[in-house]
Design a protein around this motif. Structure first.
Motif, PDB file in Angstrom:
ATOM      1  N   UNK A  63     -11.901  -9.562 -10.687  1.00 39.49           N
ATOM      2  CA  UNK A  63     -11.773 -10.043  -9.314  1.00 39.49           C
ATOM      3  C   UNK A  63     -13.098 -10.037  -8.549  1.00 39.49           C
ATOM      4  N   UNK A  64     -14.022  -9.197  -8.964  1.00 41.97           N
ATOM      5  CA  UNK A  64     -15.326  -9.049  -8.310  1.00 41.97           C
ATOM      6  C   UNK A  64     -15.222  -8.519  -6.887  1.00 41.97           C
ATOM      7  N   UNK A  65     -14.044  -8.099  -6.487  1.00 42.57           N
ATOM      8  CA  UNK A  65     -13.867  -7.594  -5.135  1.00 42.57           C
ATOM      9  C   UNK A  65     -14.162  -6.097  -5.107  1.00 42.57           C
ATOM     10  N   UNK A  66     -15.007  -5.631  -4.195  1.00 36.29           N
ATOM     11  CA  UNK A  66     -15.292  -4.198  -4.106  1.00 36.29           C
ATOM     12  C   UNK A  66     -14.104  -3.469  -3.491  1.00 36.29           C
ATOM     13  N   UNK A  67     -13.477  -2.588  -4.254  1.00 40.69           N
ATOM     14  CA  UNK A  67     -12.247  -1.943  -3.825  1.00 40.69           C
ATOM     15  C   UNK A  67     -12.367  -0.429  -3.873  1.00 40.69           C
ATOM     16  N   UNK A  68     -11.561   0.221  -3.057  1.00 40.90           N
ATOM     17  CA  UNK A  68     -11.455   1.672  -3.059  1.00 40.90           C
ATOM     18  C   UNK A  68      -9.993   2.028  -3.279  1.00 40.90           C
ATOM     19  N   UNK A  69      -9.732   2.839  -4.300  1.00 38.55           N
ATOM     20  CA  UNK A  69      -8.367   3.264  -4.620  1.00 38.55           C
ATOM     21  C   UNK A  69      -8.238   4.752  -4.331  1.00 38.55           C
ATOM     22  N   UNK A  70      -7.317   5.092  -3.449  1.00 42.26           N
ATOM     23  CA  UNK A  70      -7.046   6.493  -3.111  1.00 42.26           C
ATOM     24  C   UNK A  70      -5.638   6.849  -3.560  1.00 42.26           C
ATOM     25  N   UNK A  71      -5.519   7.988  -4.221  1.00 34.50           N
ATOM     26  CA  UNK A  71      -4.220   8.417  -4.731  1.00 34.50           C
ATOM     27  C   UNK A  71      -3.883   9.815  -4.199  1.00 34.50           C
ATOM     28  N   UNK A  72      -2.645  10.244  -4.513  1.00 32.86           N
ATOM     29  CA  UNK A  72      -2.216  11.623  -4.279  1.00 32.86           C
ATOM     30  C   UNK A  72      -2.294  12.033  -2.805  1.00 32.86           C
ATOM     31  N   UNK A  73      -1.466  11.392  -1.999  1.00 29.20           N
ATOM     32  CA  UNK A  73      -1.328  11.813  -0.617  1.00 29.20           C
ATOM     33  C   UNK A  73      -2.240  11.140   0.377  1.00 29.20           C
ATOM     34  N   UNK A  74      -2.971  10.108  -0.044  1.00 32.85           N
ATOM     35  CA  UNK A  74      -3.858   9.407   0.889  1.00 32.85           C
ATOM     36  C   UNK A  74      -3.035   8.767   1.998  1.00 32.85           C
ATOM     37  N   UNK A  75      -3.606   8.732   3.194  1.00 33.32           N
ATOM     38  CA  UNK A  75      -2.919   8.158   4.348  1.00 33.32           C
ATOM     39  C   UNK A  75      -3.210   6.663   4.424  1.00 33.32           C
ATOM     40  N   UNK A  76      -2.178   5.867   4.643  1.00 30.60           N
ATOM     41  CA  UNK A  76      -2.320   4.413   4.715  1.00 30.60           C
ATOM     42  C   UNK A  76      -2.392   3.968   6.170  1.00 30.60           C
ATOM     43  N   UNK A  77      -3.152   2.895   6.396  1.00 25.49           N
ATOM     44  CA  UNK A  77      -3.297   2.297   7.720  1.00 25.49           C
ATOM     45  C   UNK A  77      -3.088   0.786   7.585  1.00 25.49           C
ATOM     46  N   UNK A  78      -2.761   0.106   8.681  1.00 24.66           N
ATOM     47  CA  UNK A  78      -2.617  -1.356   8.609  1.00 24.66           C
ATOM     48  C   UNK A  78      -3.850  -2.009   7.992  1.00 24.66           C
ATOM     49  N   UNK A  79      -3.599  -2.889   7.033  1.00 29.63           N
ATOM     50  CA  UNK A  79      -4.676  -3.514   6.276  1.00 29.63           C
ATOM     51  C   UNK A  79      -4.832  -2.936   4.890  1.00 29.63           C
ATOM     52  N   UNK A  80      -4.203  -1.784   4.625  1.00 28.35           N
ATOM     53  CA  UNK A  80      -4.218  -1.193   3.295  1.00 28.35           C
ATOM     54  C   UNK A  80      -3.133  -1.825   2.426  1.00 28.35           C
ATOM     55  N   UNK A  81      -3.364  -1.795   1.121  1.00 31.72           N
ATOM     56  CA  UNK A  81      -2.331  -2.188   0.166  1.00 31.72           C
ATOM     57  C   UNK A  81      -1.654  -0.933  -0.361  1.00 31.72           C
ATOM     58  N   UNK A  82      -0.339  -0.957  -0.403  1.00 31.24           N
ATOM     59  CA  UNK A  82       0.441   0.167  -0.923  1.00 31.24           C
ATOM     60  C   UNK A  82       1.354  -0.352  -2.033  1.00 31.24           C
TER      61      UNK A  82
END
Length: 262
Positions: A151-170
């Motif tokens: 995809x070439x898209x710079x992404x950040x993946x957070x696991x194990x209890x990370x808090x989500x905000x509008x604009x995040x993918x879940x």
């Protein structure tokens, strides 16, 4: 809480923020997690891009694109070539910005599943945030598709209890999915705020309604409910901000994910 190098929350409150952006600042500042920013500009860029992600998600929902498993995916062959795995590889000679916009402008020519939809939403939001010139420079030869695609898209993946905000993918997991419909083993969705999510193939609904829909696609007599997984994915806002400001990008792969280091 929010930490900004050389600034404080009072400085943030002086920024010309929308109501949506103010809600994110308020939620992050009340969070037990610490969110650190190099500058007010860095925070503002993230907030603007989160707004663009929401706009891109709603626009994709309205675009006429259809849901299809990878085996039956389709795309506009003027801009994309469908790979054997069902992903879309950008054709040589086309401008990346035009290829992404075509998905939104001619949605009836496209069909894909939910992880591809997330990547398209992120790509459109990145385009709207950094502009055509930077997007066309850094996202040539892109493949849009599942998590393993280039995809070439710079992404950040957070696991194990990370808090989500509008604009995040879940991700809503459906552990007891009907094996005759493996594409309903879960649903990737964009958090829109106000209790709503956009999931391609399901639409814009509450978490409760998404779980209810997935539960209708379980094995017969199953009593194991779908649920919202503790996993949060979003673009690397700081890397994209540097690209927008003329920084150089180098694409690197770690496992199944692609990152852009600047």
């Amino acid at each position: 809480m929010i930490e900004i190098s050389g600034s404080n929350l009072e400085d943030v409150q002086q920024l010309p923020l929308s109501a949506f952006e103010k809600e994110i600042v308020k939620a992050k500042d009340k969070s037990p997690y610490t969110y650190s920013y190099d500058s007010l500009e860095a925070l503002k860029f993230e907030l603007n891009m989160r707004s663009n992600i929401l706009n891109a998600a709603v626009a994709l929902f309205d675009s006429g694109v259809q849901f299809a498993p990878f085996q039956k995916s389709r795309c506009n062959q003027k801009y994309w070539t469908r790979t054997p795995s069902g992903n879309f590889h950008m054709n040589k000679g086309v401008l990346p910005a035009e290829a992404i916009r075509d998905i939104y402008q001619q949605g009836h020519r496209y069909a894909f599943e939910c992880s591809t939809a997330i990547m398209i939403v992120f790509a459109k939001a990145i385009l709207d945030s950094i502009g055509d010139e930077a997007f066309n420079t850094y996202f040539k030869d892109m493949t849009i598709g599942d998590w393993g695609a280039n995809n070439k898209l710079p992404l950040v993946l957070n696991e194990h209890g990370a808090q989500a905000y509008p604009g995040d993918s879940v991700y809503f997991e459906n552990p007891d999915f009907d094996p005759s419909m493996p594409f309903w083993q879960g649903e990737n969705a964009i958090m829109l705020g106000k209790g709503l999510y956009y999931g391609h193939g399901i639409g814009i609904k509450s978490a409760k309604n998404i779980i209810s829909e997935l539960n209708e696609k379980r094995k017969e007599n199953s009593t194991t409910s779908a649920f919202l997984l503790e996993l949060v994915l979003h673009p690397n806002f700081e890397q994209l901000r540097r690209i927008a400001n003329g920084g150089d990008g180098v694409v690197a792969r770690i496992g199944a994910h692609t990152y852009m280091c600047v």
